[in-house]
Design a protein around this motif. Structure first.
Motif, mmCIF file in Angstrom:
data_model
loop_
_atom_site.group_PDB
_atom_site.id
_atom_site.type_symbol
_atom_site.label_atom_id
_atom_site.label_comp_id
_atom_site.label_asym_id
_atom_site.label_seq_id
_atom_site.Cartn_x
_atom_site.Cartn_y
_atom_site.Cartn_z
ATOM 1 N N LYS A 1 -5.104 -1.840 -4.639
ATOM 2 C CA LYS A 1 -6.488 -2.099 -5.035
ATOM 3 C C LYS A 1 -6.566 -3.335 -5.918
ATOM 4 O O LYS A 1 -7.555 -4.076 -5.895
ATOM 5 C CB LYS A 1 -7.078 -0.890 -5.772
ATOM 6 N N ALA B 1 -4.764 7.473 3.295
ATOM 7 C CA ALA B 1 -5.743 7.642 4.366
ATOM 8 C C ALA B 1 -6.602 6.400 4.589
ATOM 9 O O ALA B 1 -7.217 6.250 5.639
ATOM 10 C CB ALA B 1 -6.647 8.833 4.056
ATOM 11 N N CYS B 2 -6.630 5.524 3.571
ATOM 12 C CA CYS B 2 -7.463 4.330 3.682
ATOM 13 C C CYS B 2 -6.878 3.371 4.708
ATOM 14 O O CYS B 2 -5.664 3.272 4.873
ATOM 15 C CB CYS B 2 -7.574 3.611 2.330
ATOM 16 N N ARG B 3 -7.778 2.653 5.343
ATOM 17 C CA ARG B 3 -7.343 1.631 6.296
ATOM 18 C C ARG B 3 -7.768 0.276 5.786
ATOM 19 O O ARG B 3 -8.848 0.105 5.242
ATOM 20 C CB ARG B 3 -7.967 1.878 7.680
ATOM 21 N N ARG B 4 -6.901 -0.704 5.935
ATOM 22 C CA ARG B 4 -7.180 -2.069 5.468
ATOM 23 C C ARG B 4 -8.322 -2.661 6.269
ATOM 24 O O ARG B 4 -8.361 -2.578 7.495
ATOM 25 C CB ARG B 4 -5.933 -2.938 5.639
ATOM 26 N N THR B 5 -9.305 -3.272 5.546
ATOM 27 C CA THR B 5 -10.454 -3.887 6.226
ATOM 28 C C THR B 5 -10.316 -5.392 6.211
ATOM 29 O O THR B 5 -9.611 -5.966 5.398
ATOM 30 C CB THR B 5 -11.742 -3.475 5.503
ATOM 31 N N ARG C 1 0.827 -1.208 0.000
ATOM 32 C CA ARG C 1 0.000 0.000 0.000
ATOM 33 C C ARG C 1 0.868 1.267 0.000
ATOM 34 O O ARG C 1 0.635 2.194 -0.791
ATOM 35 C CB ARG C 1 -0.928 0.004 1.211
ATOM 36 N N LEU D 1 -5.545 9.756 -0.816
ATOM 37 C CA LEU D 1 -6.689 8.930 -0.429
ATOM 38 C C LEU D 1 -6.248 7.521 -0.059
ATOM 39 O O LEU D 1 -6.748 6.928 0.900
ATOM 40 C CB LEU D 1 -7.706 8.877 -1.574
ATOM 41 N N LEU D 2 -5.302 6.987 -0.836
ATOM 42 C CA LEU D 2 -4.805 5.647 -0.557
ATOM 43 C C LEU D 2 -4.069 5.605 0.783
ATOM 44 O O LEU D 2 -4.196 4.650 1.548
ATOM 45 C CB LEU D 2 -3.875 5.202 -1.672
#
Length: 211
Positions: A130, A207-211, A76, A204-205
């Motif tokens: 992604k 700031a994203c958190r892995r789910t 990431r 944005l990437l």
């Protein structure tokens, strides 16, 4: 695997690739700055990375990577850094090209060369978390356990690659036509915008958190 399942996968892929993401922006920016040949070569790099993801997914390595929080985070952040790098390069190079990009001489290995465009496309798609999420979480939904897995992956890979090639080359054609008609100042603004959007996507990437 049924025909309906294949059609559903094709529609999913078409929607995903028609949406302007990093790969589309890279292809468009490369075409605007270096011409249609470099845009097409960048497409080859992106498609080869996708083919490699299919092989990894079929062998189960993608699921392992997705399951490992540390490895996924490394990919990431590699994607974040590379998006910022590409965005900055595009912005710094915006407006530096001459009119008639398709007739512009290019260096064999430097910026604006076929090899450089290929490496950019390959690295962009390879460092895209992604893509890992897609192959680990979405692709298995289209695989039927009761049918030969290898044949299914081959069919899905062919559909995916065909759609990617058609969509990305379509963007190359559109960008080439626009490049031939746009004034240098307008073309430079489009390149600035593409670079800024890539940097925004990196934010944005990040700031994203892995789910």
């Amino acid at each position: 695997m049924t025909v309906d399942l294949l059609l559903a996968f094709a529609l999913t892929e078409l929607v995903l690739w028609l949406s302007p993401g990093p790969a589309v922006l890279l292809v468009v920016a490369t075409t605007l700055s270096s011409g249609r040949r470099c845009g097409a070569v960048a497409t080859v790099g992106i498609v080869l990375a996708t083919a490699a993801y299919f092989l990894l997914s079929a062998s189960g390595l993608i699921a392992l990577l997705h399951a490992s929080a540390t490895l996924f985070e490394l990919v990431r952040w590699a994607g974040v850094v590379y998006l910022v790098y590409l965005g900055v390069r595009i912005i710094l190079g915006a407006g530096s090209g001459k009119e008639g990009a398709n007739q512009r001489p290019v260096h064999r290995y430097g910026a604006g060369s076929n090899w450089h465009s290929f490496k950019q496309g390959l690295a962009l798609q390879a460092s895209n978390p992604k893509a890992i999420a897609f192959f680990a979480a979405i692709l298995p939904q289209f695989v039927s356990p009761g049918s030969p897995i290898a044949l299914q992956f081959c069919a899905l890979a062919l559909i995916s690659i065909l759609i990617q090639v058609l969509v990305l080359l379509g963007y190359v054609v559109i960008a080439t036509a626009a490049s031939d008609r746009l004034r240098p100042r307008v073309k430079a603004r489009l390149e600035y915008s593409a670079g800024a959007i890539l940097i925004g996507m990196a934010g944005l990437l990040a700031a994203c958190r892995r789910t």
